[in-house]
Write an enzyme that holds these catalytic residues in place. Sequence first.
Site, short mmCIF file in Angstrom:
data_model
loop_
_atom_site.label_atom_id
_atom_site.label_comp_id
_atom_site.label_asym_id
_atom_site.label_seq_id
_atom_site.Cartn_x
_atom_site.Cartn_y
_atom_site.Cartn_z
N LYS A 110 0.85 -1.20 0.00
CA LYS A 110 0.00 0.00 0.00
C LYS A 110 0.88 1.25 0.00
O LYS A 110 2.07 1.19 0.30
CB LYS A 110 -0.90 -0.01 1.24
CG LYS A 110 -0.12 0.10 2.55
CD LYS A 110 -1.01 -0.10 3.77
CE LYS A 110 -0.17 -0.04 5.05
NZ LYS A 110 -0.96 -0.35 6.24
N TYR A 142 16.38 30.04 7.46
CA TYR A 142 15.25 30.83 7.97
C TYR A 142 15.22 30.89 9.48
O TYR A 142 15.37 29.87 10.15
CB TYR A 142 13.93 30.24 7.48
CG TYR A 142 13.73 30.37 5.99
CD1 TYR A 142 13.73 31.60 5.35
CD2 TYR A 142 13.51 29.23 5.22
CE1 TYR A 142 13.54 31.71 3.99
CE2 TYR A 142 13.30 29.32 3.86
CZ TYR A 142 13.31 30.56 3.24
OH TYR A 142 13.12 30.66 1.90
C1 LIG Z 1 -0.16 -1.41 6.83
C2 LIG Z 1 -0.75 -2.65 7.32
C3 LIG Z 1 0.05 -3.78 7.56
C4 LIG Z 1 1.54 -3.77 7.51
O1 LIG Z 1 2.05 -3.29 8.75
P1 LIG Z 1 3.61 -3.27 9.02
O2 LIG Z 1 3.71 -2.83 10.43
O3 LIG Z 1 4.17 -2.26 8.07
O4 LIG Z 1 4.11 -4.63 8.77
C5 LIG Z 1 -0.59 -4.96 7.89
N1 LIG Z 1 -1.93 -5.03 7.99
C6 LIG Z 1 -2.71 -3.95 7.79
C7 LIG Z 1 -4.18 -4.08 7.94
C8 LIG Z 1 -2.17 -2.73 7.46
O5 LIG Z 1 -2.96 -1.67 7.28
#
Ligand SMILES: *Cc1c(COP(=O)(O)O)cnc(C)c1O
Length: 391
Positions: free
Chosen positions: A38, A268
């Site tokens: 994702k 800045y």
């Molecule tokens: C993002 C996500 C993961 C992966 O989690 P990590 O800590 O990056 O391994 C697993 N399950 C769900 C539902 C997620 O949203």
Amino acid sequence: MSATARPEIVVDLAAVRHNLRTIDALVGDDVATMAVVKADAYGHGALEVARAAREAGTPWLGVATVPEALALREAGDVGRLLCWLVLPGEDLTAAVAADVDVTAATTAHLDLLARAVEASGRPARVQLKVDTGLSRSGSTAEAWPALVAAARAGELEGRWRVTGVWSHLAAAEEPEHPANTQQAAAFHAALAVVEEAGLRPEVRHLANSAAALLHPDLRLDLVRIGLATYGLDPAPDVAHGTDLRPAMTVTAPLTMVKQVPEGTSVSYGWRWSAPAPTTLGLVPVGYADGLPRAAAGNDRPGPAGAPAEVEVGGRRRPLRGTVCMDQVVVELGPAGTEVGAAVGDVVRLVGPAPAPSAQEWAQACGTISYEIVTRLGGRLVRRHVDSEEGA
Ligand SMILES: *Cc1c(COP(=O)(O)O)cnc(C)c1O
């Protein structure tokens, strides 16, 4: 230095394969792995990482949204693929037609799936999600029996097959956190309802990266591996000895090097002034490219925290002054120390040692490495390499 070296994100797909194979070996033959790609594979490029994951033999891919899943199908991925974020009223026809496993947390989600099944003329693959304590998505324990019953009824009518049942952990990176045992118990109770209803899902899963590494009892049928796919440590405060290789390196050329006298104020707000004569270097990456402004340690009133560092020529150099939109200043060394850095030299902002890790940036900013890598982008050009190609 030959051609102009643009600021870039270099992703080593051999590292991705190594990490997934390492976890696959760790969890053993009875536990399947899912590479979570994702958010454009946590900033690493979803299509390329997905391909590398399949090459490593990873049977499942996971994404949040339906468009993320469809993009993988359009790129030619045909393996098992789960998505888990359904929008109100979302048209799931394309997802069903593309053989994507869609997560249902409510009977409204099942209704959307029923519509998609009719429109696409083929049965869906549904995974049911129960909330065991994260209090985010997932059915409540109260609504669970009705959701399971509706799912079973739809399965008997041939609308779909319930392929999975799952939940998500709140604190897997803290092994002693009471949420872990409480959520495991709640999940097993939810599974009992599923069994009772006559459903026989292919996979029951609870574990993210941290749980896969730290909690063998929570691996169940499948582990969903996000952060560890990218070689970042999901539990930086816990020793676990799993050999993960960071896949991402962020580089940029030094665009300017200048000597400045004692008392020179930088960037800045003049939040940093040289306590002695020194050498400054300019790096053409800023907060518009995802470099957190908080990394300078001086974006809040009060005493400044330790700034993040970059690596130049094998040596760590601290950020100085405020991170700008397009660039940041680093201190190449007080006068008298050997500087040895020149315009065009490669600066490594993030990467495997000796470059600073995403975790070190996270520490400097008071966040987690997930947020560092997912936000890097902007004008950085992403390039994929394979350090094992031809090996
Ligand atoms: C993002 C996500 C993961 C992966 O989690 P990590 O800590 O990056 O391994 C697993 N399950 C769900 C539902 C997620 O949203």
